[in-house]
Design a protein around this motif. Structure first.
Motif, PDB file in Angstrom:
ATOM      1  N   UNK A 103       0.862  -1.185   0.000  1.00 41.72           N
ATOM      2  CA  UNK A 103       0.000   0.000   0.000  1.00 41.72           C
ATOM      3  C   UNK A 103       0.901   1.238   0.000  1.00 41.72           C
ATOM      4  N   UNK A 104       0.956   1.926  -1.134  1.00 39.12           N
ATOM      5  CA  UNK A 104       1.891   3.035  -1.294  1.00 39.12           C
ATOM      6  C   UNK A 104       1.146   4.326  -1.611  1.00 39.12           C
ATOM      7  N   UNK A 105       1.445   5.385  -0.866  1.00 39.68           N
ATOM      8  CA  UNK A 105       1.005   6.732  -1.225  1.00 39.68           C
ATOM      9  C   UNK A 105       2.242   7.519  -1.622  1.00 39.68           C
ATOM     10  N   UNK A 106       2.164   8.162  -2.770  1.00 38.91           N
ATOM     11  CA  UNK A 106       3.287   8.956  -3.268  1.00 38.91           C
ATOM     12  C   UNK A 106       2.951  10.435  -3.152  1.00 38.91           C
ATOM     13  N   UNK A 107       3.777  11.165  -2.415  1.00 38.07           N
ATOM     14  CA  UNK A 107       3.640  12.620  -2.327  1.00 38.07           C
ATOM     15  C   UNK A 107       4.626  13.223  -3.329  1.00 38.07           C
ATOM     16  N   UNK A 108       4.098  13.883  -4.325  1.00 43.72           N
ATOM     17  CA  UNK A 108       4.944  14.399  -5.403  1.00 43.72           C
ATOM     18  C   UNK A 108       4.189  15.523  -6.102  1.00 43.72           C
ATOM     19  N   UNK A 109       4.798  16.116  -7.106  1.00 42.04           N
ATOM     20  CA  UNK A 109       4.109  17.174  -7.836  1.00 42.04           C
ATOM     21  C   UNK A 109       2.835  16.597  -8.451  1.00 42.04           C
TER      22      UNK A 109
END
Lengths: 369, 369
Positions: free
Chosen positions: B38-44
């Motif tokens: 379970x991955x959340x990516x914080x990015x542009x």
């Protein structure tokens, strides 16, 4: 009440010379401690305070020219200042938008005192801010960009340590420009006024890196060492000596000055102020009583000719009445209590911002809804 | 396992052209999602991912030339990325020291992957860091300043999306320099080697603001548009076409390159690499098998003459075996588990840092105590 005060790392608290924000933080902390408030001050480690000092970095950053990149120190100063904030009732942030951004990671109410002006870029942080904030003048509030975040809790004017400024009604015949050499501060206009008056002008001001070209190209050629004298940046002692003996202080503002502590400092020394009627000047100078509010250099020249009508004692009284530590500390304590009582959680939809308000003795300057 | 990945805001994930950190973050996220993490990516906000995307700001900052000050966006990106981190088992930080500073405000284990090099200024943050960190090469680990904070959990080499790189063993007779024009990358030395060999050199590289003077003064005069051709910054498609047909890639490194993704990308396309034996080059290039490790321009010239002995298929196999998404993701999962099991909480007093280690198939490259 336990308050965590977060100062910028740029200057020590209090600053040895220039540094309005840090000077105000110092005055506030000392007065709160005097009243028995439990205050921790997060500031550069070379700060001096009767509050509990938490210094993450031992030096202030402005003079730390040996550092290639000052940002990491600022990041750590703010983060470690806010670490453990849960032990306090409220965080009073004077360090700007980085601390406002980090407030999302801290479960304690934050009051941010806006010491500068908002920009289109800092608006990105303001729009997402969930804490409270106050302005330091109605002019600053009016000049602020419209932002979607935060709760505006009112205007609290800055204060100075009045007792530390020496009063005198025996004045010399020189004009004074003090603070910072930058286009928006109008030193070139002060020189123009002095020349038209045939009076000496003493300039005591720092030059920031960004303003070096302006200094070299515009100001330096006008300094002759006789009629116009440049003394460099003044420390606390020189500043007081210059104020005390000055005929008047010139403030030919070319921007919406958010406050302008030098006006209050000069008046505390009994020195009238002749200022362009911009920014917070109309909130600090009582036109015709503690100086004059003018619109251009010619009006400034005419006003200086009438400065002998101003009573030095009236100048000092005005500052004691409206810009002293007890006045500011009382107002901040009112704000703190309002926030802690939850009153300030409701958004102020339309805060009353008078056009050119005069500060009255009974004006608490709070616009809490 | 729930992982919060925090990417820099500088480039989108994946980056349209240059951007090693964001490329690696992309490869890692996609592979973790493929494995059911379970991955959340914080990015542009303009990033593309199969993970849950949290985009605080809609654009990447490198090309946002309309912004006067990019810092407030970065502050808010990091702060809001970490807000709510408590819903995750671990924060994997790729965004550097600002997030490390803010980790003091977050009650979740943080793993920082060091994508750059430490500096005397960032050391101030590292000294106070309480999380874990990994290096992306032994060379980077060896070049790191001694720091008092953090728990070193080992080396995890970067990976590339091998399948997206087209293999060919049919090569043209041009040399390739790809990436960034800067003194430390040695483009002027690649040109010198090409001239001595009488071979064409294609340069596809970005020029950062800080390196414009170097480009204009040193590199541009050497570009004749015939033997030495400058193609600007290559996007993903052009980059792959250039790799695929190149005789070999030149890496005349003048610094301790922390990794050097272009070496892995070239080899994935079956293109040998001739690199100065500095930084991570000896960990990525197998001397005599996937290219040559040399010490100066003259050795580089001699090595290029022997490049026909290198088998393109061997180059690609080496990358598939050691620098592919499954290899990297497995290693990071091992690290995540070690941190969550509390193994990594003990400080590694003396992590084994071999002088010029060769990557072996069974080398997990982990130095967890």
């Amino acid at each position: 009440m336990r308050i965590l005060q977060v100062a910028p790392l740029w200057e020590a608290v209090p600053p040895p010379a220039y540094g309005g924000t840090e000077a105000v933080v110092s005055v506030l902390c000392e007065e709160l401690v005097r009243r028995g408030v439990d205050v921790t001050l997060c500031a550069s480690g070379d700060s001096q305070t009767r509050a509990r000092l938490r210094g993450v970095y031992p030096r202030s950053l402005r003079t730390a020219d040996d550092l290639a990149d000052r940002s990491p120190y600022d990041w750590m100063h703010i983060a470690l200042s806010l670490s453990g904030a849960e032990d306090y009732d409220l965080v009073h942030n004077h360090a700007g938008e980085l601390a406002m951004a980090m407030s999302h990671l801290v479960d304690v109410p934050m009051l941010t005192t806006m010491h500068c002006l908002t920009t289109p870029d800092t608006k990105f942080v303001w729009d997402r801010y969930q804490g409270s904030y106050n302005a330091i003048s109605y002019a600053q509030r009016a000049a602020m960009l419209a932002v979607d975040g935060g709760t505006f809790v009112g205007v609290v004017h800055n204060a100075i340590d009045v007792e530390s400024f020496p009063f005198s009604d025996d004045k010399d015949r020189y004009l004074l420009f003090l603070g910072r050499i930058a286009p928006e501060k109008g030193p070139h206009l002060a020189i123009e006024a002095a020349r038209k008056l045939g009076m000496r002008l003493k300039i005591a001001a720092k030059v920031d890196r960004a303003d070096r070209a302006f200094y070299h190209d515009v100001v330096e050629p006008l300094i002759d060492g006789e009629q116009v004298v440049y003394l460099g940046e003044a420390d606390g002692a020189l500043k007081r000596e210059l104020y005390r003996r000055a005929y008047c202080l010139l403030m030919p503002l070319c921007w919406e000055e958010p406050f302008g502590l030098v006006m209050a400092e000069a008046m505390a020394c009994g020195t009238p102020v002749v200022a362009f009627a911009r920014g917070a000047a109309p909130e600090i100078v009582v036109d015709g009583e503690t100086g004059f509010l003018v619109n251009d250099v010619d009006e400034m020249v005419q006003a200086v000719k009438r400065v002998d009508r101003i009573h030095p004692a009236r100048c000092r009284q005005h500052i004691s009445d409206h810009f002293s530590p007890p006045v500011m500390a009382s107002r901040y304590l009112t704000v703190y209590r309002a926030i802690l009582d939850g009153m300030a959680r409701r958004r102020v939809v339309a805060a009353p911002v008078p056009a050119l308000p005069r500060v009255e003795a009974d004006d608490e300057a709070l616009a809490i809804a």
